[in-house]
Design a protein around this motif. Sequence first.
Motif, PDB file in Angstrom:
ATOM      1  N   ALA A 214     -95.709 -39.824 -85.868  1.00  0.00           N
ATOM      2  CA  ALA A 214     -95.494 -39.922 -84.205  1.00  0.00           C
ATOM      3  C   ALA A 214     -96.071 -41.087 -83.807  1.00  0.00           C
ATOM      4  CB  ALA A 214     -96.083 -38.546 -83.808  1.00  0.00           C
ATOM      5  N   LYS A 215     -97.230 -41.706 -84.238  1.00  0.00           N
ATOM      6  CA  LYS A 215     -97.978 -42.740 -83.685  1.00  0.00           C
ATOM      7  C   LYS A 215     -97.175 -43.898 -83.889  1.00  0.00           C
ATOM      8  CE  LYS A 215    -101.631 -41.089 -82.322  1.00  0.00           C
ATOM      9  NZ  LYS A 215    -102.114 -41.103 -80.869  1.00  0.00           N
ATOM     10  N   LEU A 216     -96.547 -44.040 -85.180  1.00  0.00           N
ATOM     11  CA  LEU A 216     -95.432 -45.348 -85.137  1.00  0.00           C
ATOM     12  C   LEU A 216     -94.285 -45.364 -84.337  1.00  0.00           C
ATOM     13  CD1 LEU A 216     -95.787 -45.318 -89.218  1.00  0.00           C
ATOM     14  CD2 LEU A 216     -96.682 -47.144 -87.649  1.00  0.00           C
ATOM     15  N   GLU A 217     -93.671 -44.264 -84.183  1.00  0.00           N
ATOM     16  CA  GLU A 217     -92.555 -44.098 -83.146  1.00  0.00           C
ATOM     17  C   GLU A 217     -93.237 -44.290 -81.821  1.00  0.00           C
ATOM     18  OE1 GLU A 217     -90.908 -40.097 -83.436  1.00  0.00           O
ATOM     19  OE2 GLU A 217     -90.279 -40.281 -85.338  1.00  0.00           O
ATOM     20  N   LYS A 218     -94.047 -43.715 -81.300  1.00  0.00           N
ATOM     21  CA  LYS A 218     -94.712 -44.172 -80.032  1.00  0.00           C
ATOM     22  C   LYS A 218     -94.777 -45.717 -80.000  1.00  0.00           C
ATOM     23  CE  LYS A 218     -98.488 -43.218 -76.831  1.00  0.00           C
ATOM     24  NZ  LYS A 218     -99.987 -42.906 -76.767  1.00  0.00           N
ATOM     25  N   ALA A 219     -95.531 -46.327 -80.707  1.00  0.00           N
ATOM     26  CA  ALA A 219     -95.646 -47.748 -80.860  1.00  0.00           C
ATOM     27  C   ALA A 219     -94.308 -48.531 -81.003  1.00  0.00           C
ATOM     28  CB  ALA A 219     -96.596 -47.965 -82.230  1.00  0.00           C
ATOM     29  N   GLU A 220     -93.318 -48.082 -81.872  1.00  0.00           N
ATOM     30  CA  GLU A 220     -92.152 -48.664 -81.590  1.00  0.00           C
ATOM     31  C   GLU A 220     -91.662 -48.805 -80.324  1.00  0.00           C
ATOM     32  OE1 GLU A 220     -89.713 -46.759 -84.549  1.00  0.00           O
ATOM     33  OE2 GLU A 220     -90.787 -48.006 -86.586  1.00  0.00           O
ATOM     34  N   HIS A 221     -91.590 -47.626 -79.661  1.00  0.00           N
ATOM     35  CA  HIS A 221     -91.086 -47.553 -78.322  1.00  0.00           C
ATOM     36  C   HIS A 221     -91.605 -48.022 -77.161  1.00  0.00           C
ATOM     37  CE1 HIS A 221     -88.010 -44.607 -80.022  1.00  0.00           C
ATOM     38  NE2 HIS A 221     -88.948 -43.993 -80.375  1.00  0.00           N
ATOM     39  N   SER A 222     -93.166 -48.513 -77.443  1.00  0.00           N
ATOM     40  CA  SER A 222     -93.872 -49.271 -76.348  1.00  0.00           C
ATOM     41  C   SER A 222     -93.436 -50.638 -76.055  1.00  0.00           C
ATOM     42  CB  SER A 222     -95.288 -49.126 -76.815  1.00  0.00           C
ATOM     43  OG  SER A 222     -95.327 -49.946 -77.809  1.00  0.00           O
ATOM     44  N   GLY A 223     -92.618 -51.328 -77.040  1.00  0.00           N
ATOM     45  CA  GLY A 223     -92.101 -52.574 -76.683  1.00  0.00           C
ATOM     46  C   GLY A 223     -92.914 -53.593 -77.553  1.00  0.00           C
ATOM     47  N   PHE A 224     -92.446 -54.917 -77.186  1.00  0.00           N
ATOM     48  CA  PHE A 224     -92.804 -56.228 -78.057  1.00  0.00           C
ATOM     49  C   PHE A 224     -93.950 -56.650 -77.230  1.00  0.00           C
ATOM     50  CE2 PHE A 224     -88.438 -55.354 -79.634  1.00  0.00           C
ATOM     51  CZ  PHE A 224     -88.726 -55.145 -80.589  1.00  0.00           C
ATOM     52  N   THR A 225     -94.800 -57.431 -77.986  1.00  0.00           N
ATOM     53  CA  THR A 225     -95.965 -58.239 -77.455  1.00  0.00           C
ATOM     54  C   THR A 225     -95.504 -59.772 -77.806  1.00  0.00           C
ATOM     55  OG1 THR A 225     -98.116 -58.531 -77.254  1.00  0.00           O
ATOM     56  CG2 THR A 225     -97.310 -57.861 -79.560  1.00  0.00           C
TER      57      THR A 225
ATOM     58  N   LYS B 194    -100.785 -63.353 -84.128  1.00  0.00           N
ATOM     59  CA  LYS B 194    -101.099 -62.525 -85.113  1.00  0.00           C
ATOM     60  C   LYS B 194    -102.645 -62.387 -84.979  1.00  0.00           C
ATOM     61  CE  LYS B 194     -98.930 -64.740 -88.449  1.00  0.00           C
ATOM     62  NZ  LYS B 194     -98.543 -65.204 -89.693  1.00  0.00           N
ATOM     63  N   GLU B 195    -103.349 -63.582 -84.694  1.00  0.00           N
ATOM     64  CA  GLU B 195    -104.813 -63.692 -84.545  1.00  0.00           C
ATOM     65  C   GLU B 195    -105.388 -62.772 -83.535  1.00  0.00           C
ATOM     66  OE1 GLU B 195    -102.667 -66.325 -84.782  1.00  0.00           O
ATOM     67  OE2 GLU B 195    -103.037 -66.918 -86.888  1.00  0.00           O
ATOM     68  N   SER B 196    -104.717 -62.975 -82.196  1.00  0.00           N
ATOM     69  CA  SER B 196    -104.966 -62.000 -81.172  1.00  0.00           C
ATOM     70  C   SER B 196    -104.899 -60.624 -81.615  1.00  0.00           C
ATOM     71  CB  SER B 196    -104.065 -62.577 -80.172  1.00  0.00           C
ATOM     72  OG  SER B 196    -104.671 -61.473 -78.966  1.00  0.00           O
ATOM     73  N   ILE B 197    -103.773 -60.306 -82.177  1.00  0.00           N
ATOM     74  CA  ILE B 197    -103.722 -58.835 -82.573  1.00  0.00           C
ATOM     75  C   ILE B 197    -104.657 -58.161 -83.596  1.00  0.00           C
ATOM     76  CG2 ILE B 197    -102.015 -57.132 -83.654  1.00  0.00           C
ATOM     77  CD1 ILE B 197     -99.526 -58.771 -82.474  1.00  0.00           C
ATOM     78  N   LEU B 198    -104.934 -59.280 -84.672  1.00  0.00           N
ATOM     79  CA  LEU B 198    -106.045 -58.895 -85.560  1.00  0.00           C
ATOM     80  C   LEU B 198    -107.594 -58.677 -84.847  1.00  0.00           C
ATOM     81  CD1 LEU B 198    -106.950 -58.561 -88.500  1.00  0.00           C
ATOM     82  CD2 LEU B 198    -107.053 -60.743 -88.448  1.00  0.00           C
TER      83      LEU B 198
END
Length: 122
Positions: free
Chosen positions: A92-103, A107-111
Amino acid sequence: MRNEKQETREKTNSILLSYYNNGKEFVFDSFLVYFYIKQYIMSRQSISFTKPNDEWLKAQVDSKEYSSKSELVNDLIRQARKQQVQIDWIKAKLEKAEHSGFTNDSKESILAQSKSFLNGPI
């Protein structure tokens, strides 16, 4: 002279079980409790195991980890059900993340953001 209840209790080798709830004592005949559980709560199933699985089940029972194969199988099913709840939560968390869009973040900022969520500010 014995009464009928005493004779029945002796024939079934049962004992009286009692517990207290809100100051009231409740007494049950252990044989009747066992019969009720077997008759109305637990369903009886017949299943087959491969030889390696049957040997593993026997080894677990022989090591006194479990008192019966049935107890072991029920424990394994409980564990699998609990694990499935966790898997469903992650999906459910992965599906929510997939539907939330792109950024557009690197990579460094996300990390760095992930680490800050786990460890507090960097």
